[in-house]
Design a protein around this motif. Sequence first.
Motif, PDB file in Angstrom:
ATOM      1  N   MET A  85       0.836  -1.172  -0.001  1.00 58.24           N
ATOM      2  CA  MET A  85       0.085   0.106   0.077  1.00 58.24           C
ATOM      3  C   MET A  85       0.811   1.270   0.126  1.00 58.24           C
ATOM      4  O   MET A  85       0.559   2.276  -0.694  1.00 58.24           O
ATOM      5  N   GLU A  86       2.038   1.206   0.726  1.00 68.97           N
ATOM      6  CA  GLU A  86       2.771   2.259   0.879  1.00 68.97           C
ATOM      7  C   GLU A  86       3.620   2.760  -0.523  1.00 68.97           C
ATOM      8  O   GLU A  86       3.594   3.875  -0.737  1.00 68.97           O
ATOM      9  N   ILE A  87       3.883   1.597  -1.250  1.00 71.24           N
ATOM     10  CA  ILE A  87       4.629   1.698  -2.361  1.00 71.24           C
ATOM     11  C   ILE A  87       3.430   2.004  -3.574  1.00 71.24           C
ATOM     12  O   ILE A  87       3.915   3.227  -4.439  1.00 71.24           O
ATOM     13  N   ILE A  88       2.367   1.338  -3.622  1.00 67.52           N
ATOM     14  CA  ILE A  88       1.554   1.941  -4.586  1.00 67.52           C
ATOM     15  C   ILE A  88       1.045   3.440  -4.360  1.00 67.52           C
ATOM     16  O   ILE A  88       0.981   4.288  -5.311  1.00 67.52           O
ATOM     17  N   GLY A  89       0.771   3.821  -3.129  1.00 65.91           N
ATOM     18  CA  GLY A  89       0.682   5.288  -3.000  1.00 65.91           C
ATOM     19  C   GLY A  89       1.631   6.370  -3.166  1.00 65.91           C
ATOM     20  O   GLY A  89       1.336   7.181  -3.813  1.00 65.91           O
ATOM     21  N   ALA A  90       2.952   5.516  -3.282  1.00 63.92           N
ATOM     22  CA  ALA A  90       3.968   6.706  -3.517  1.00 63.92           C
ATOM     23  C   ALA A  90       3.909   6.792  -5.045  1.00 63.92           C
ATOM     24  O   ALA A  90       4.126   7.899  -5.664  1.00 63.92           O
ATOM     25  N   VAL A  91       3.574   5.693  -5.872  1.00 65.98           N
ATOM     26  CA  VAL A  91       3.276   5.973  -7.030  1.00 65.98           C
ATOM     27  C   VAL A  91       2.216   6.679  -7.602  1.00 65.98           C
ATOM     28  O   VAL A  91       2.181   7.649  -8.410  1.00 65.98           O
ATOM     29  N   LEU A  92       1.077   6.495  -7.156  1.00 63.01           N
ATOM     30  CA  LEU A  92      -0.162   6.848  -7.728  1.00 63.01           C
ATOM     31  C   LEU A  92      -0.708   7.938  -6.928  1.00 63.01           C
ATOM     32  O   LEU A  92      -1.333   8.758  -7.707  1.00 63.01           O
ATOM     33  N   LEU A  93      -0.504   8.215  -5.714  1.00 59.17           N
ATOM     34  CA  LEU A  93      -1.415   9.095  -4.784  1.00 59.17           C
ATOM     35  C   LEU A  93      -0.959  10.667  -5.304  1.00 59.17           C
ATOM     36  O   LEU A  93      -1.884  11.464  -5.009  1.00 59.17           O
ATOM     37  N   PRO A  94       0.082  10.867  -5.795  1.00 58.37           N
ATOM     38  CA  PRO A  94       0.362  11.919  -6.515  1.00 58.37           C
ATOM     39  C   PRO A  94      -0.667  12.683  -7.710  1.00 58.37           C
ATOM     40  O   PRO A  94      -0.511  13.747  -7.870  1.00 58.37           O
ATOM     41  N   HIS A  95      -1.276  11.529  -8.236  1.00 61.36           N
ATOM     42  CA  HIS A  95      -1.974  11.857  -9.204  1.00 61.36           C
ATOM     43  C   HIS A  95      -3.558  11.481  -9.051  1.00 61.36           C
ATOM     44  O   HIS A  95      -4.391  11.737  -9.861  1.00 61.36           O
ATOM     45  N   CYS A  96      -3.852  11.156  -7.536  1.00 57.71           N
ATOM     46  CA  CYS A  96      -5.423  10.786  -7.409  1.00 57.71           C
ATOM     47  C   CYS A  96      -5.484  10.939  -5.945  1.00 57.71           C
ATOM     48  O   CYS A  96      -4.554  10.880  -5.202  1.00 57.71           O
ATOM     49  N   GLU A  97      -6.647  10.869  -5.638  1.00 60.47           N
ATOM     50  CA  GLU A  97      -7.131  10.777  -3.968  1.00 60.47           C
ATOM     51  C   GLU A  97      -6.958   9.551  -3.268  1.00 60.47           C
ATOM     52  O   GLU A  97      -6.931   9.319  -2.321  1.00 60.47           O
ATOM     53  N   ASN A  98      -7.282   8.460  -4.344  1.00 60.31           N
ATOM     54  CA  ASN A  98      -7.410   7.181  -3.618  1.00 60.31           C
ATOM     55  C   ASN A  98      -6.963   6.054  -4.955  1.00 60.31           C
ATOM     56  O   ASN A  98      -7.322   6.613  -6.146  1.00 60.31           O
ATOM     57  N   PHE A  99      -6.263   5.029  -4.785  1.00 59.92           N
ATOM     58  CA  PHE A  99      -6.012   4.095  -5.728  1.00 59.92           C
ATOM     59  C   PHE A  99      -7.183   2.954  -5.420  1.00 59.92           C
ATOM     60  O   PHE A  99      -7.662   2.807  -4.445  1.00 59.92           O
ATOM     61  N   GLN A 100      -7.225   2.132  -6.482  1.00 61.03           N
ATOM     62  CA  GLN A 100      -8.096   0.945  -6.352  1.00 61.03           C
ATOM     63  C   GLN A 100      -7.576  -0.380  -7.066  1.00 61.03           C
ATOM     64  O   GLN A 100      -6.547  -0.025  -8.059  1.00 61.03           O
ATOM     65  N   VAL A 101      -7.790  -1.317  -6.801  1.00 66.03           N
ATOM     66  CA  VAL A 101      -7.428  -2.643  -7.424  1.00 66.03           C
ATOM     67  C   VAL A 101      -8.162  -2.645  -8.877  1.00 66.03           C
ATOM     68  O   VAL A 101      -9.256  -2.488  -8.835  1.00 66.03           O
ATOM     69  N   GLY A 102      -7.332  -2.840 -10.050  1.00 65.56           N
ATOM     70  CA  GLY A 102      -7.872  -2.991 -11.239  1.00 65.56           C
ATOM     71  C   GLY A 102      -8.094  -4.310 -11.326  1.00 65.56           C
ATOM     72  O   GLY A 102      -9.195  -4.748 -12.106  1.00 65.56           O
ATOM     73  N   SER A 103      -7.304  -5.374 -11.025  1.00 63.38           N
ATOM     74  CA  SER A 103      -7.704  -6.676 -11.289  1.00 63.38           C
ATOM     75  C   SER A 103      -6.728  -7.718 -10.377  1.00 63.38           C
ATOM     76  O   SER A 103      -5.765  -7.173  -9.948  1.00 63.38           O
ATOM     77  N   SER A 104      -7.269  -8.826 -10.179  1.00 66.63           N
ATOM     78  CA  SER A 104      -6.388  -9.797  -9.265  1.00 66.63           C
ATOM     79  C   SER A 104      -6.626 -11.254  -9.797  1.00 66.63           C
ATOM     80  O   SER A 104      -7.615 -11.858 -10.305  1.00 66.63           O
ATOM     81  N   THR A 105      -5.397 -11.555 -10.807  1.00 62.85           N
ATOM     82  CA  THR A 105      -5.438 -12.940 -11.343  1.00 62.85           C
ATOM     83  C   THR A 105      -4.480 -13.687 -10.984  1.00 62.85           C
ATOM     84  O   THR A 105      -3.159 -13.460 -10.443  1.00 62.85           O
ATOM     85  N   ALA A 106      -4.942 -15.092 -10.715  1.00 63.56           N
ATOM     86  CA  ALA A 106      -4.082 -16.296 -10.277  1.00 63.56           C
ATOM     87  C   ALA A 106      -3.701 -16.994 -11.399  1.00 63.56           C
ATOM     88  O   ALA A 106      -4.447 -17.257 -12.301  1.00 63.56           O
ATOM     89  N   ILE A 107      -2.298 -17.234 -11.553  1.00 67.20           N
ATOM     90  CA  ILE A 107      -1.732 -17.993 -12.595  1.00 67.20           C
ATOM     91  C   ILE A 107      -1.192 -19.182 -12.332  1.00 67.20           C
ATOM     92  O   ILE A 107      -0.297 -18.902 -11.332  1.00 67.20           O
ATOM     93  N   GLU A 108      -1.114 -20.294 -12.896  1.00 59.29           N
ATOM     94  CA  GLU A 108      -0.122 -21.423 -12.675  1.00 59.29           C
ATOM     95  C   GLU A 108       0.454 -21.776 -14.265  1.00 59.29           C
ATOM     96  O   GLU A 108      -0.639 -22.237 -15.071  1.00 59.29           O
ATOM     97  N   ILE A 109       1.618 -21.416 -14.596  1.00 60.30           N
ATOM     98  CA  ILE A 109       2.239 -21.911 -15.447  1.00 60.30           C
ATOM     99  C   ILE A 109       2.781 -23.364 -15.583  1.00 60.30           C
ATOM    100  O   ILE A 109       3.444 -23.568 -14.610  1.00 60.30           O
TER     101      ILE A 109
END
Length: 264
Positions: A85-109
């Motif tokens: 949350m801290e890392i995502i906030g550091a990238v995105l919060l300069p450009h928005c008030e709150n961020f959100q999950v876009g998608s969550s995908t589980a993958i088994e190759i």
Amino acid sequence: MIKTLDKNSSIDEIMLTLNDDGAVIIANLVSDNVVDKISKELRPYYDTQGTKFQDDFNGYTTLRLYTVPGKSRASLGLLAHEKVMEIIGAVLLPHCENFQVGSSTAIEIYPGEKDQELHRDDDDYPKRIPGVEWQVSVLWAFDDFTKENGATRLVPNSHDLRNIENVREDDIVQAVMPKGSALIYMGATIHGGGANKSNLPRGCMISTYSLGWLKQEENHFLSIPREVVDSYPDHIRRLLGYQSHGKSLGTYPGVPGGVWPEDD
Ligand SMILES: O=C(O)CCC(=O)C(=O)O
Ligand SMILES: [Fe+2]
């Protein structure tokens, strides 16, 4: 090489690497138990739905599940992991008030899978503002990631928006990391899953986080049943999109922060 930091690294050090290279690995951010529990919760879904999304992009020897937070309660701890949350906030919060999950995908190759096509996770957004990231991806290793078993391939520094056609094989590095590590990469960083030349599957979960005023990649309002969402803590519901941005985007009558009058 993708720089590997440890979980006690400062946010400044992490951000320096992420901003410079477009990707960073935080080794052993969670214990094996945490990821094993999620894999176990996902297993019945993999068994019944895992092949449903096979195509040229996702591969034909790979299992995939979308809407992980609707399928695994244990995944919520990774979705809202404090360091993440801290890392995502550091990238995105300069450009928005709150961020959100876009998608969550589980993958088994699975063994025999080929290299995935190189891509940018944020390519669904048709415009760019240089210097502004639309989203950040967090890939959690559910197994040790090795060169042989398909550790994610990435092009360091490719969040500079270079043309993907110009990428050469020797620009690509692999995110070799132990189980429980998190690979964090910018939405504009070029990458793809790797070929699995081992004899065991390679599992992971990828959550993307986007600026709060963008349309989310996945429609959680439809994909997660209402009673499931209602049973989740407030901060998780907000991350999933049950939150307005500012005074008017995404409001709903009667919700604090909404601007519509309540029905009489
Ligand atoms: O499985 C991986 O290593 C990466 C998959 C990926 O980048 C994607 O499907 O968008
Ligand atoms: Fe991707």
